[in-house]
Motif scaffolding. Structure first.
Motif, mmCIF file in Angstrom:
data_model
loop_
_atom_site.group_PDB
_atom_site.id
_atom_site.type_symbol
_atom_site.label_atom_id
_atom_site.label_comp_id
_atom_site.label_asym_id
_atom_site.label_seq_id
_atom_site.Cartn_x
_atom_site.Cartn_y
_atom_site.Cartn_z
ATOM 1 N N SER A 163 0.820 -1.212 0.000
ATOM 2 C CA SER A 163 0.000 0.000 0.000
ATOM 3 C C SER A 163 0.855 1.263 0.000
ATOM 4 N N PHE A 164 0.256 2.298 -0.562
ATOM 5 C CA PHE A 164 0.835 3.633 -0.516
ATOM 6 C C PHE A 164 -0.132 4.529 0.245
ATOM 7 N N HIS A 165 0.401 5.282 1.187
ATOM 8 C CA HIS A 165 -0.388 6.352 1.787
ATOM 9 C C HIS A 165 0.075 7.656 1.147
ATOM 10 N N ASP A 166 -0.890 8.460 0.698
ATOM 11 C CA ASP A 166 -0.591 9.687 -0.040
ATOM 12 C C ASP A 166 0.146 9.356 -1.342
ATOM 13 N N CYS A 167 -0.484 8.470 -2.129
ATOM 14 C CA CYS A 167 0.119 7.911 -3.354
ATOM 15 C C CYS A 167 0.541 8.996 -4.335
ATOM 16 N N ALA A 168 1.772 8.859 -4.823
ATOM 17 C CA ALA A 168 2.343 9.882 -5.706
ATOM 18 C C ALA A 168 1.800 9.803 -7.132
ATOM 19 N N MET A 169 1.103 8.717 -7.482
ATOM 20 C CA MET A 169 0.645 8.542 -8.857
ATOM 21 C C MET A 169 -0.821 8.911 -9.057
ATOM 22 N N CYS A 170 -1.547 9.188 -7.972
ATOM 23 C CA CYS A 170 -2.958 9.552 -8.159
ATOM 24 C C CYS A 170 -3.376 10.693 -7.245
ATOM 25 N N ARG A 171 -2.412 11.294 -6.572
ATOM 26 C CA ARG A 171 -2.681 12.366 -5.599
ATOM 27 C C ARG A 171 -3.492 13.488 -6.260
ATOM 28 N N GLY A 172 -4.636 13.817 -5.676
ATOM 29 C CA GLY A 172 -5.425 14.937 -6.186
ATOM 30 C C GLY A 172 -6.298 14.617 -7.379
ATOM 31 N N ILE A 173 -6.285 13.364 -7.831
ATOM 32 C CA ILE A 173 -7.101 12.960 -8.983
ATOM 33 C C ILE A 173 -8.335 12.224 -8.473
ATOM 34 N N GLU A 174 -9.460 12.399 -9.176
ATOM 35 C CA GLU A 174 -10.660 11.613 -8.867
ATOM 36 C C GLU A 174 -10.950 10.707 -10.050
ATOM 37 N N SER A 175 -11.159 9.434 -9.773
ATOM 38 C CA SER A 175 -11.365 8.475 -10.859
ATOM 39 C C SER A 175 -12.589 7.609 -10.579
ATOM 40 N N ALA A 176 -13.061 6.964 -11.657
ATOM 41 C CA ALA A 176 -14.256 6.114 -11.534
ATOM 42 C C ALA A 176 -13.926 4.761 -10.935
ATOM 43 N N GLY A 177 -12.654 4.400 -10.951
ATOM 44 C CA GLY A 177 -12.219 3.122 -10.378
ATOM 45 C C GLY A 177 -10.763 3.248 -9.981
ATOM 46 N N PRO A 178 -10.188 2.198 -9.395
ATOM 47 C CA PRO A 178 -8.760 2.225 -9.085
ATOM 48 C C PRO A 178 -7.948 2.524 -10.348
ATOM 49 N N MET A 179 -6.944 3.387 -10.228
ATOM 50 C CA MET A 179 -6.265 3.863 -11.436
ATOM 51 C C MET A 179 -4.743 3.772 -11.361
ATOM 52 N N CYS A 180 -4.199 3.191 -10.275
ATOM 53 C CA CYS A 180 -2.740 3.171 -10.153
ATOM 54 C C CYS A 180 -2.168 1.947 -10.860
ATOM 55 N N ASP A 181 -2.500 1.841 -12.131
ATOM 56 C CA ASP A 181 -2.087 0.684 -12.918
ATOM 57 C C ASP A 181 -0.599 0.677 -13.231
ATOM 58 N N PHE A 182 0.042 1.847 -13.152
ATOM 59 C CA PHE A 182 1.490 1.833 -13.350
ATOM 60 C C PHE A 182 2.150 0.976 -12.269
ATOM 61 N N TYR A 183 1.755 1.210 -11.029
ATOM 62 C CA TYR A 183 2.311 0.406 -9.938
ATOM 63 C C TYR A 183 1.847 -1.046 -10.035
ATOM 64 N N ALA A 184 0.550 -1.245 -10.280
ATOM 65 C CA ALA A 184 0.034 -2.613 -10.344
ATOM 66 C C ALA A 184 0.743 -3.406 -11.439
ATOM 67 N N GLY A 185 0.944 -2.762 -12.590
ATOM 68 C CA GLY A 185 1.609 -3.446 -13.705
ATOM 69 C C GLY A 185 3.057 -3.775 -13.394
ATOM 70 N N THR A 186 3.743 -2.849 -12.732
ATOM 71 C CA THR A 186 5.142 -3.094 -12.372
ATOM 72 C C THR A 186 5.243 -4.241 -11.370
ATOM 73 N N PHE A 187 4.443 -4.155 -10.294
ATOM 74 C CA PHE A 187 4.521 -5.179 -9.245
ATOM 75 C C PHE A 187 4.105 -6.547 -9.790
ATOM 76 N N GLU A 188 3.045 -6.560 -10.599
ATOM 77 C CA GLU A 188 2.556 -7.848 -11.114
ATOM 78 C C GLU A 188 3.580 -8.503 -12.024
ATOM 79 N N HIS A 189 4.166 -7.726 -12.907
ATOM 80 C CA HIS A 189 5.113 -8.317 -13.853
ATOM 81 C C HIS A 189 6.367 -8.809 -13.132
ATOM 82 N N LEU A 190 6.828 -8.054 -12.143
ATOM 83 C CA LEU A 190 7.981 -8.515 -11.357
ATOM 84 C C LEU A 190 7.650 -9.814 -10.627
#
Ligand SMILES: [Zn+2]
Length: 222
Positions: A163-190
């Protein structure tokens, strides 16, 4: 275990303009490895063409395709690019771009940053041990990808959570669903490359989607 050397991109040019030395608050600025920008722009170039990728990059950050960053960047720059891509492409396509950029970032780390012996040990170990080693390395290297966010790893018997608290990739953004796919994609592929190809990393809570933190479950290990 130190698995990630300070990020550099051989052959890349210096940034056209150095970010301000101080954040708006007057404190030191937090920095993030440049792959969040570089790999996202490469995916944009492949999908939209060089002209449009260059236009989005310039609008968001002031970099351009011929002058990509090669050192740690001000964490506000990748965030600005994420916001611009979300605005320009819409959330479904933007999150696919970010996911692919995350996968390419993992490939970059596997090729250039994670020593082969460490990779061999993670692959050879039982899955739970391999995951433990990978998570320890991630936590030790969080300074390269978390910026000013707080990165936490929680291992429980049933599920492992990042988990990230105060996530640097979505801070201040409002989205319709979870959007931190850059992190998810990196962690999943590793995790797929080093622990088991069945692994999945799912963002189950996202600050941009009303969550308190951005929280990712690592599935398919047990
Ligand atoms: Zn998130």
């Amino acid at each position: 275990m130190r698995i990630v050397a300070p990020p550099t991109v051989p052959g890349a040019s210096p940034a056209p303009s150095s970010p301000a030395a101080q954040a708006d608050t007057g404190g030191p600025i937090a920095r993030i490895g440049p792959n969040a920008i570089i790999q996202s722009v490469y995916v944009l170039r492949d999908r939209l063409g060089a002209g449009e990728a260059d236009r989005l990059l310039r609008r968001a950050t002031g970099y351009d395709l011929a002058h990509l960053p090669h050192e740690m960047v001000d964490e506000r720059e990748p965030l600005a690019l994420v916001r611009t891509v979300m605005d320009a492409l819409g959330e479904p396509q933007a999150t696919r771009v970010l996911r692919e950029a995350g996968r390419h970032t993992a490939d970059y780390l596997l090729a250039h940053r994670i020593p082969r012996p460490a990779q061999w040990i993670m692959r050879a170990a039982p899955r739970r041990v391999g995951l433990a080693l990978l998570l320890r390395a991630m936590a030790a290297n969080a300074w390269t990808f978390a910026g000013s966010a707080t990165f936490t790893v929680v291992r429980a018997r049933a599920v492992t959570t990042l988990s990230f608290h105060d996530c640097a990739m979505c801070r201040g953004i409002e989205s319709a669903g979870p959007m931190c796919d850059f992190y998810a994609g990196t962690f999943e592929h590793l995790t797929r490359a080093l622990v088991t190809p069945r692994a999945e990393v799912v963002e189950v809570e996202c600050q941009a989607h009303g969550g308190r933190d951005c929280r990712f479950e690592v599935r398919g290990i047990h």
